[in-house]
Design a protein around this motif. Structure first.
Motif, PDB file in Angstrom:
ATOM      1  N   ALA A   1       0.842  -1.199   0.000  1.00  0.00           N
ATOM      2  CA  ALA A   1       0.000   0.000   0.000  1.00  0.00           C
ATOM      3  C   ALA A   1       0.876   1.247   0.000  1.00  0.00           C
ATOM      4  CB  ALA A   1      -0.915  -0.011   1.219  1.00  0.00           C
ATOM      5  N   LEU A   2       1.128   1.792  -1.179  1.00  0.00           N
ATOM      6  CA  LEU A   2       2.035   2.924  -1.328  1.00  0.00           C
ATOM      7  C   LEU A   2       1.345   4.071  -2.075  1.00  0.00           C
ATOM      8  CD1 LEU A   2       5.233   0.956  -2.429  1.00  0.00           C
ATOM      9  CD2 LEU A   2       4.726   1.828  -0.136  1.00  0.00           C
ATOM     10  N   ARG A   3       1.689   5.266  -1.701  1.00  0.00           N
ATOM     11  CA  ARG A   3       1.261   6.477  -2.406  1.00  0.00           C
ATOM     12  C   ARG A   3       2.485   7.039  -3.118  1.00  0.00           C
ATOM     13  NH1 ARG A   3      -0.188  12.196   0.616  1.00  0.00           N
ATOM     14  NH2 ARG A   3      -0.786  13.414  -1.249  1.00  0.00           N
ATOM     15  N   ILE A   4       2.425   7.193  -4.434  1.00  0.00           N
ATOM     16  CA  ILE A   4       3.582   7.605  -5.235  1.00  0.00           C
ATOM     17  C   ILE A   4       3.305   8.962  -5.863  1.00  0.00           C
ATOM     18  CG2 ILE A   4       5.140   6.939  -7.098  1.00  0.00           C
ATOM     19  CD1 ILE A   4       4.157   4.039  -6.679  1.00  0.00           C
ATOM     20  N   CYS A   5       4.214   9.897  -5.648  1.00  0.00           N
ATOM     21  CA  CYS A   5       4.056  11.270  -6.142  1.00  0.00           C
ATOM     22  C   CYS A   5       5.365  11.745  -6.757  1.00  0.00           C
ATOM     23  CB  CYS A   5       3.678  12.212  -4.993  1.00  0.00           C
ATOM     24  SG  CYS A   5       2.248  11.696  -4.020  1.00  0.00           S
ATOM     25  N   PRO A   6       5.318  12.766  -7.606  1.00  0.00           N
ATOM     26  CA  PRO A   6       6.563  13.374  -8.084  1.00  0.00           C
ATOM     27  C   PRO A   6       7.295  14.032  -6.921  1.00  0.00           C
ATOM     28  CG  PRO A   6       4.676  14.035  -9.425  1.00  0.00           C
ATOM     29  CD  PRO A   6       4.116  13.378  -8.209  1.00  0.00           C
ATOM     30  N   LEU A   7       8.631  14.101  -7.032  1.00  0.00           N
ATOM     31  CA  LEU A   7       9.411  14.810  -6.023  1.00  0.00           C
ATOM     32  C   LEU A   7       9.094  16.301  -6.089  1.00  0.00           C
ATOM     33  CD1 LEU A   7      13.055  13.368  -5.972  1.00  0.00           C
ATOM     34  CD2 LEU A   7      11.374  13.348  -4.136  1.00  0.00           C
ATOM     35  N   PRO A   8       9.008  16.976  -4.942  1.00  0.00           N
ATOM     36  CA  PRO A   8       8.766  18.430  -4.962  1.00  0.00           C
ATOM     37  C   PRO A   8       9.853  19.188  -5.723  1.00  0.00           C
ATOM     38  CG  PRO A   8       8.490  17.550  -2.745  1.00  0.00           C
ATOM     39  CD  PRO A   8       9.052  16.448  -3.579  1.00  0.00           C
TER      40      PRO A   8
ATOM     41  N   GLY B   1       2.570   2.203 -13.098  1.00  0.00           N
ATOM     42  CA  GLY B   1       1.595   3.053 -13.774  1.00  0.00           C
ATOM     43  C   GLY B   1       2.198   4.235 -14.496  1.00  0.00           C
ATOM     44  N   ASP B   2       1.350   5.179 -14.858  1.00  0.00           N
ATOM     45  CA  ASP B   2       1.767   6.321 -15.671  1.00  0.00           C
ATOM     46  C   ASP B   2       2.845   7.149 -14.991  1.00  0.00           C
ATOM     47  OD1 ASP B   2       0.021   5.573 -17.639  1.00  0.00           O
ATOM     48  OD2 ASP B   2      -1.554   6.995 -17.078  1.00  0.00           O
ATOM     49  N   ILE B   3       2.746   7.329 -13.677  1.00  0.00           N
ATOM     50  CA  ILE B   3       3.739   8.158 -12.998  1.00  0.00           C
ATOM     51  C   ILE B   3       5.125   7.524 -13.095  1.00  0.00           C
ATOM     52  CG2 ILE B   3       3.402   7.104 -10.696  1.00  0.00           C
ATOM     53  CD1 ILE B   3       3.761   9.969  -9.549  1.00  0.00           C
ATOM     54  N   GLY B   4       5.164   6.188 -13.121  1.00  0.00           N
ATOM     55  CA  GLY B   4       6.438   5.509 -13.282  1.00  0.00           C
ATOM     56  C   GLY B   4       6.970   5.617 -14.703  1.00  0.00           C
ATOM     57  N   THR B   5       6.088   5.431 -15.675  1.00  0.00           N
ATOM     58  CA  THR B   5       6.503   5.532 -17.081  1.00  0.00           C
ATOM     59  C   THR B   5       7.013   6.923 -17.408  1.00  0.00           C
ATOM     60  OG1 THR B   5       4.913   3.829 -17.731  1.00  0.00           O
ATOM     61  CG2 THR B   5       5.694   5.316 -19.459  1.00  0.00           C
ATOM     62  N   GLN B   6       6.346   7.955 -16.866  1.00  0.00           N
ATOM     63  CA  GLN B   6       6.771   9.339 -17.106  1.00  0.00           C
ATOM     64  C   GLN B   6       8.125   9.641 -16.498  1.00  0.00           C
ATOM     65  OE1 GLN B   6       3.451  11.541 -15.566  1.00  0.00           O
ATOM     66  NE2 GLN B   6       2.039  10.735 -17.123  1.00  0.00           N
ATOM     67  N   ALA B   7       8.530   8.865 -15.501  1.00  0.00           N
ATOM     68  CA  ALA B   7       9.813   9.107 -14.838  1.00  0.00           C
ATOM     69  C   ALA B   7      10.974   8.383 -15.548  1.00  0.00           C
ATOM     70  CB  ALA B   7       9.757   8.648 -13.388  1.00  0.00           C
TER      71      ALA B   7
END
Length: 337
Positions: free
Chosen positions: A277-284, A325-331
Motif C-alpha cells: 500500500a504505497l502512495r507515489i508522487c513526483p518529487l517536490p 503506472g503512468d507516474i512511473g513511465t513518465q519518470a
C-alpha cells in the motif's frame, strides 16, 4: 608387427621444465590473495569467492609457505599487503587475467556460441530480469552454464575487477575501469513514496518530514550516496532516518506507515508486485535520477551485451508500466543503446 610409424621424418622437441608446479590449488590461492587485496578484508575476500574465512586464511598461508615470505601485515586492522604481498598481488593479477583471456579465446575459437556466462545483476531488478535474461542468452547465444550474482554496484565492481563476472547490469558505469564496454538501459527519476494512508501535502520535503521519518538507502549503496548528495544540495537535513540496503526493505517499512522514501520506478516494481500500500508522487524538487547500464569486458561477448541491454530495457519498461503506472513511465528516459 610393431606400432611404429614409418615414412615420417621427425625431430626432437625441447622439453620445457618448470622450477615449480603451478597447480590448480595455487591458482585458487592467487585468486584469494587478489580478492583479499581488492576488498581489504579476509572475510570480505572469502565471501566474494564463496569461501569461509578459515579457508581463505589457509590459502594465504599456503602462498606464504610456498615462497617463504609474509604477504599480509596482520598487526594492522584491516590487514595490509607487505612489500612481498604487493609484488605477488601484481603478478597474480597478470596471471589470472591471462588465464581468463586464454579461456575466452578458447571459448571463441571454432565455437559460434558462448558456453559460459557470469552475470552480476542489480539487486533491485534481479527478480524482474533473471528469467527473461536466462531465456535470451540460452536461446539466442547457446549459453549452457550461467551464473547470476544479485548485489549492489560495489559488488559488481569487485566481480568485474577480479574477473569473477563477464557482464553486469548495474547503476554505476564504472568509468574509472578500463577495458569495458557500456550499453545504456535507461535513466529514471526518483519519486516521492509515502504510505497509502498518508493524505498530507507533498509540496515540500520539510512538510513531509514533519509527519514521517525518512526511510532511505544506506550510504554504503550507490543509490544511498546519490540521495545523500541530492539532499545536501537542497540543504535538507532529515531529523529521523531509517536506512536499509534493499529496496524491498524500504518499501515494506513505508507501506507499514513507518516513514517516506525516495525511490525510482524500477526500485518500486517488487513492492508493487506484492501489492504494498504505497502512495507515489513526483518529487517536490526534481533533478535526482539514476541510470542502469550493462557493463562488460570489451570485445569478449560479441553482441551479447547490447542484446542484454535491449532486453532489460524492454522488460523493465513493461513492468514499470504494468505495476507502477503512468507516474512511473513518465519518470523513465529510455535512450538508444
Amino acid at each position: 608387427r610393431s606400432g611404429r610409424v614409418t615414412g615420417v621424418q621427425t625431430c626432437a622437441l625441447p622439453i620445457l621444465t618448470y622450477p615449480r608446479q603451478f597447480s590448480p590449488g595455487m591458482v585458487r590461492s592467487l585468486e584469494v590473495l587478489v580478492a583479499v587485496a581488492e576488498t581489504g578484508q579476509m572475510r570480505s575476500g572469502a565471501k566474494l569467492l564463496g569461501l569461509s574465512q578459515p579457508a581463505a586464511s589457509h590459502h594465504i598461508a599456503a602462498l606464504e609457505r610456498e615462497y617463504g615470505v609474509t604477504l599480509l601485515d596482520r598487526t594492522t586492522r584491516p590487514a595490509r599487503l607487505t612489500l612481498a604481498g604487493a609484488r605477488l598481488h601484481a603478478q597474480a593479477v597478470r596471471i589470472l587475467n591471462a588465464m581468463v583471456d586464454m579461456e575466452t579465446e578458447m571459448r571463441r575459437t571454432g565455437q559460434p556460441s558462448i558456453s559460459m556466462l557470469r552475470v552480476g545483476v542489480q539487486a533491485s531488478v534481479a527478480t524482474t530480469l533473471t528469467a527473461p535474461l536466462v531465456s535470451l542468452v540460452q536461446e539466442r547465444y547457446g549459453v549452457e552454464d550461467m551464473t547470476l550474482h544479485a548485489g549492489q554496484s560495489g559488488d559488481h565492481e569487485r566481480l568485474l575487477r577480479t574477473k569473477q563476472a563477464d557482464l553486469a547490469i548495474t547503476s554505476d558505469p564504472f568509468l574509472d575501469l578500463d577495458g569495458l564496454e557500456r550499453h545504456s538501459v535507461l535513466r529514471e527519476s526518483f519519486l516521492l513514496v509515502l504510505p497509502a494512508s498518508d493524505t498530507g501535502p507533498v509540496d515540500s520535503l520539510d512538510g513531509v518530514q514533519a509527519r514521517l521519518p525518512l526511510v532511505r538507502f544506506a550510504n554504503s549503496t550507490y543509490a544511498g550516496r546519490l540521495i545523500t548528495q541530492h539532499l545536501r544540495r537542497l540543504r535538507f537535513e532529515p531529523g529521523r532516518v531509517i536506512q536499509a540496503d534493499r529496496s524491498s526493505m524500504i518499501t515494506s517499512c513505508v507501506a507499514q506507515g513507518m516513514g517516506f522514501s525516495l525511490l525510482t520506478p524500477t526500485l518500486l516494481i517488487d513492492g508493487m508486485v506484492e501489492n504494498m500500500a504505497l502512495r507515489i508522487c513526483p518529487l517536490p524538487v526534481a533533478g535526482l535520477s539514476r541510470a542502469l547500464t550493462v557493463v562488460a569486458r570489451k570485445g569478449e561477448l560479441l553482441d551479447l551485451p547490447a542484446a542484454v541491454a535491449a532486453e532489460a530495457k524492454t522488460v523493465l519498461s513493461d513492468q514499470v508500466a504494468r505495476f507502477v503506472g503512468d507516474i512511473g513511465t513518465q519518470a523513465l528516459r529510455v535512450d538508444a543503446t
